[in-house]
Design a protein around this motif. Structure first.
Motif, PDB file in Angstrom:
ATOM      1  N   TYR A   1       0.841  -1.206   0.000  1.00  0.00           N
ATOM      2  CA  TYR A   1       0.000   0.000   0.000  1.00  0.00           C
ATOM      3  C   TYR A   1       0.874   1.253   0.000  1.00  0.00           C
ATOM      4  O   TYR A   1       0.691   2.166  -0.815  1.00  0.00           O
ATOM      5  N   LEU A   2       1.851   1.296   0.890  1.00  0.00           N
ATOM      6  CA  LEU A   2       2.747   2.455   0.936  1.00  0.00           C
ATOM      7  C   LEU A   2       3.644   2.507  -0.301  1.00  0.00           C
ATOM      8  O   LEU A   2       3.841   3.569  -0.888  1.00  0.00           O
ATOM      9  N   LEU A   3       4.175   1.363  -0.720  1.00  0.00           N
ATOM     10  CA  LEU A   3       5.069   1.351  -1.875  1.00  0.00           C
ATOM     11  C   LEU A   3       4.358   1.865  -3.123  1.00  0.00           C
ATOM     12  O   LEU A   3       4.916   2.661  -3.889  1.00  0.00           O
TER      13      LEU A   3
ATOM     14  N   VAL B   1      -4.481   3.456  -2.416  1.00  0.00           N
ATOM     15  CA  VAL B   1      -5.732   2.985  -1.846  1.00  0.00           C
ATOM     16  C   VAL B   1      -6.244   1.769  -2.612  1.00  0.00           C
ATOM     17  O   VAL B   1      -6.702   0.781  -2.015  1.00  0.00           O
ATOM     18  N   VAL B   2      -6.166   1.815  -3.934  1.00  0.00           N
ATOM     19  CA  VAL B   2      -6.604   0.676  -4.741  1.00  0.00           C
ATOM     20  C   VAL B   2      -5.783  -0.563  -4.395  1.00  0.00           C
ATOM     21  O   VAL B   2      -6.328  -1.636  -4.137  1.00  0.00           O
ATOM     22  N   VAL B   3      -4.467  -0.407  -4.381  1.00  0.00           N
ATOM     23  CA  VAL B   3      -3.591  -1.534  -4.058  1.00  0.00           C
ATOM     24  C   VAL B   3      -3.845  -2.023  -2.636  1.00  0.00           C
ATOM     25  O   VAL B   3      -3.863  -3.235  -2.369  1.00  0.00           O
ATOM     26  N   GLY B   4      -4.069  -1.099  -1.700  1.00  0.00           N
ATOM     27  CA  GLY B   4      -4.340  -1.488  -0.327  1.00  0.00           C
ATOM     28  C   GLY B   4      -5.567  -2.355  -0.198  1.00  0.00           C
ATOM     29  O   GLY B   4      -5.551  -3.393   0.486  1.00  0.00           O
TER      30      GLY B   4
ATOM     31  N   ARG C   1      -5.357   4.627   9.821  1.00  0.00           N
ATOM     32  CA  ARG C   1      -4.637   5.610  10.623  1.00  0.00           C
ATOM     33  C   ARG C   1      -4.183   6.795   9.764  1.00  0.00           C
ATOM     34  O   ARG C   1      -3.922   7.879  10.281  1.00  0.00           O
ATOM     35  N   ASP C   2      -4.086   6.573   8.437  1.00  0.00           N
ATOM     36  CA  ASP C   2      -3.729   7.666   7.527  1.00  0.00           C
ATOM     37  C   ASP C   2      -4.910   8.576   7.231  1.00  0.00           C
ATOM     38  O   ASP C   2      -4.741   9.602   6.569  1.00  0.00           O
ATOM     39  N   GLY C   3      -6.121   8.195   7.700  1.00  0.00           N
ATOM     40  CA  GLY C   3      -7.267   9.075   7.549  1.00  0.00           C
ATOM     41  C   GLY C   3      -8.315   8.621   6.569  1.00  0.00           C
ATOM     42  O   GLY C   3      -9.250   9.358   6.266  1.00  0.00           O
ATOM     43  N   LEU C   4      -8.189   7.379   6.035  1.00  0.00           N
ATOM     44  CA  LEU C   4      -9.168   6.927   5.051  1.00  0.00           C
ATOM     45  C   LEU C   4     -10.516   6.613   5.694  1.00  0.00           C
ATOM     46  O   LEU C   4     -11.544   6.614   5.017  1.00  0.00           O
ATOM     47  N   ALA C   5     -10.528   6.360   6.988  1.00  0.00           N
ATOM     48  CA  ALA C   5     -11.756   6.065   7.727  1.00  0.00           C
ATOM     49  C   ALA C   5     -11.567   6.602   9.144  1.00  0.00           C
ATOM     50  O   ALA C   5     -10.465   7.004   9.517  1.00  0.00           O
ATOM     51  N   PRO C   6     -12.625   6.649   9.946  1.00  0.00           N
ATOM     52  CA  PRO C   6     -12.466   7.110  11.333  1.00  0.00           C
ATOM     53  C   PRO C   6     -11.377   6.327  12.047  1.00  0.00           C
ATOM     54  O   PRO C   6     -11.374   5.106  12.043  1.00  0.00           O
ATOM     55  N   ARG C   7     -10.465   7.048  12.685  1.00  0.00           N
ATOM     56  CA  ARG C   7      -9.307   6.389  13.269  1.00  0.00           C
ATOM     57  C   ARG C   7      -9.666   5.495  14.456  1.00  0.00           C
ATOM     58  O   ARG C   7      -8.855   4.668  14.876  1.00  0.00           O
TER      59      ARG C   7
ATOM     60  N   VAL D   1      -9.161  10.381   0.369  1.00  0.00           N
ATOM     61  CA  VAL D   1      -7.963   9.876  -0.298  1.00  0.00           C
ATOM     62  C   VAL D   1      -6.868  10.935  -0.288  1.00  0.00           C
ATOM     63  O   VAL D   1      -5.700  10.640  -0.017  1.00  0.00           O
ATOM     64  N   ARG D   2      -7.234  12.173  -0.559  1.00  0.00           N
ATOM     65  CA  ARG D   2      -6.236  13.250  -0.550  1.00  0.00           C
ATOM     66  C   ARG D   2      -5.689  13.489   0.858  1.00  0.00           C
ATOM     67  O   ARG D   2      -4.538  13.898   1.024  1.00  0.00           O
ATOM     68  N   ARG D   3      -6.518  13.197   1.874  1.00  0.00           N
ATOM     69  CA  ARG D   3      -6.093  13.391   3.257  1.00  0.00           C
ATOM     70  C   ARG D   3      -4.927  12.473   3.614  1.00  0.00           C
ATOM     71  O   ARG D   3      -4.110  12.804   4.487  1.00  0.00           O
ATOM     72  N   ILE D   4      -4.840  11.333   2.939  1.00  0.00           N
ATOM     73  CA  ILE D   4      -3.782  10.370   3.246  1.00  0.00           C
ATOM     74  C   ILE D   4      -2.410  11.007   3.111  1.00  0.00           C
ATOM     75  O   ILE D   4      -1.524  10.811   3.948  1.00  0.00           O
ATOM     76  N   ALA D   5      -2.228  11.783   2.036  1.00  0.00           N
ATOM     77  CA  ALA D   5      -0.913  12.386   1.782  1.00  0.00           C
ATOM     78  C   ALA D   5      -0.503  13.365   2.874  1.00  0.00           C
ATOM     79  O   ALA D   5       0.685  13.726   2.966  1.00  0.00           O
TER      80      ALA D   5
END
Length: 516
Positions: A115-117, A128-131, A350-356, A483-487
């Protein structure tokens, strides 16, 4: 573990300890703590395990101990060959991908693994797609392997007691055991996996040596499995597709990188170890099982060749013990897949894609138990659906593992293709060549799996995989803000900082102390 894809089921030096926090999450998490995500521990159990326990994860996910029980029969049936030559070439093909992943693992670490790579090589949408694909492949594998060990358990209980219990009953019991193990502390669940795999390897070696010695004393040609006589290149390379898919999971050690000591060196070594150990097991298993059965046709017609040889070599009680060991190894593989899938989702949440709060960690185990349980339920829904459709255990196992295998091969294709561009910009031209070959092989494997040239095919399974992929793409488009929040998460900012430092020094070794 094998499926009809054919695929598998199918986990810093001390001088770098001050800098590894740039990626592993030693930053304060603004989404954790009182009032935001509860007062559970904010971080995974950093620096908790060493090389042996880390490498147990990818080995368990690849499942050679359990997979060798049926893979020789699958290889013989699909290719019409004994299999060792194809597996040897498959190890070479897998080594290309391992080289690509280790070149990246020396730079970056995350519980999200690929996912990170994918995000650093391509972008957050791709991440996100790969994750989601990676989590689906792992939790799908947990469901598929559960079916497989449940089927073995069903047969064993029926032979011993005469009771005819449905395989879903055993799936519930064994899946529950695996889930309890998966939500334990990383030290405990990797310790159990390690012990189970070591016992399984010892049993496999003991049986194989016994069969080879016995048949050799009876005048059999024990080296016939490696002969090319009567075998066409097309058969061998079809077997490479089978073998290449069987090594899936070698990168799973990345999922425990935040919890591993000296991870910048330990995880890459673990990837190589997992590939070579799993590959050697499959070569050895195909070798002695072919020798034991004496012909490709006899091997291909046996649904459980290893158990049959154990029964012939040592008697029914020992064969039953072998079945029990495979069941234990399969349960350990289910646990590794559940724990790994939970960590992928944990990194995304934890990166923000859903409620932490979804990623809250248990106080004692420091494991993302809610996400592990949720993913395990999803895996259970997969095999429950198969049961409701009336599929037999083997068919359910094949269908679930095949679908997840498609996701895995797609991920390998994306990562290896993106690594070509990354390595070119880094002026690492040897890695460019290796990544290009890995991309071609993974693409070929994926295409020939979906569109087989020899007839047959996967039925509606590629369509099922495509529907899931479309749903993930629709989510990525609809949840653009998240998704943009992840960055902007601390983990991604740190990763991008290290990426920028690496790009500023093309051709460097990639060690953190080279760019500090």
């Amino acid at each position: 573990m094998a499926s009809r894809i054919p695929t598998v089921a199918p986990p810093t030096s001390s001088g770098q300890s001050a800098t590894r926090s740039t990626i592993t999450g030693h930053h304060p998490d603004p989404g954790s703590g009182p009032g935001r995500g509860g007062d559970a521990p904010q971080q995974l159990a950093h620096d908790s395990i060493g090389f042996i326990r880390n490498v147990s994860q990818p080995i368990a996910v690849a499942g050679p101990t359990a997979g060798t029980a049926i893979m020789a029969s699958v290889m013989a049936g699909v290719t019409g060959t004994p299999g060792p030559l194809s597996f040897l070439l498959g190890i070479a093909a897998g080594a290309l991908l391992v080289h690509v992943f280790t070149s990246l693992a020396r730079h970056f670490e995350s519980a999200g693994g690929t996912y990170l790579l994918a995000g650093l090589l391509v972008g957050t949408r791709t991440a996100v797609v790969v994750g989601f694909l990676y989590a689906a492949s792992l939790f799908g594998a947990s469901g598929g392997i559960t079916v497989n060990v449940a089927t073995f358990s069903q047969t064993l209980v029926q032979e011993i007691t005469g009771a005819e219990l449905p395989w879903p009953f055993f799936a519930v019991v064994l899946g529950g055991v695996a889930l309890v193990l998966a939500v334990n502390h990383v030290r405990r669940f990797t310790a159990v996996i390690t012990v189970v795999e070591v016992i399984g390897f010892i049993a496999l070696i003991t049986l194989g040596v016994t069969v080879l010695v016995r048949e050799g004393l009876n005048g059999a040609d024990v080296w016939a499995a490696f002969s090319v006589q009567g075998i066409t290149p097309a058969q061998v390379f079809l077997g490479v597709v089978v073998a290449f898919s069987s090594f899936g999971g070698f990168e799973a050690g990345l999922l425990l990188s935040e919890e591993t000591k000296d991870n910048k060196t330990t995880v890459p070594r673990g990837m190589w170890t997992a590939l070579l150990l799993a590959g050697t097991c499959y070569v050895f298993a195909c070798w002695f099982q072919y020798v034991g059965f004496g012909s490709v046709d006899a091997l291909a017609s046996s649904p459980e060749p290893m158990f049959s040889l154990a029964r012939d070599s040592f008697g029914a009680p020992v064969a039953d013990v072998m079945v029990c060991l495979v069941i234990l190894a399969g349960t350990a593989a289910v646990s590794a897949c559940m724990g790994g899938g939970g960590r992928v989702l944990y990194a995304m949440v934890r990166d923000g894609l859903a409620p932490r709060s979804w990623a809250v960690l248990s106080r004692v185990a420091q494991a993302p138990y809610r996400l592990v349980v949720g993913g395990a339920v999803a895996g259970a829904l997969a095999w429950s659906t198969c049961a409701l459709l009336g599929l037999s255990g083997p068919d359910a196992f094949n269908d679930i593992l095949t679908t997840g295998g498609l996701f895995q091969m797609l991920i390998y294709t994306v990562i290896s293709g993106a690594a070509v561009v990354w390595s070119t910009r880094r002026r690492e031209f040897m890695t460019v060549a290796v990544a290009a070959l890995a991309f071609l092989i993974s693409t070929y494997t994926l295409v020939t799996t979906v569109f087989p040239t020899g007839g047959g095919g996967l039925g509606i399974l590629p369509l099922v995989a495509a529907v899931y992929l479309l749903l993930v793409l629709a989510f990525v488009l609809a949840a653009g803000g998240r998704v943009r929040r992840i960055a902007q998460s601390p983990y991604w900012r740190a990763a991008h900082a290290e990426r920028a430092a690496l790009m500023a020094r093309p051709g460097g070794s990639g060690r953190v102390d080279d760019v500090a």
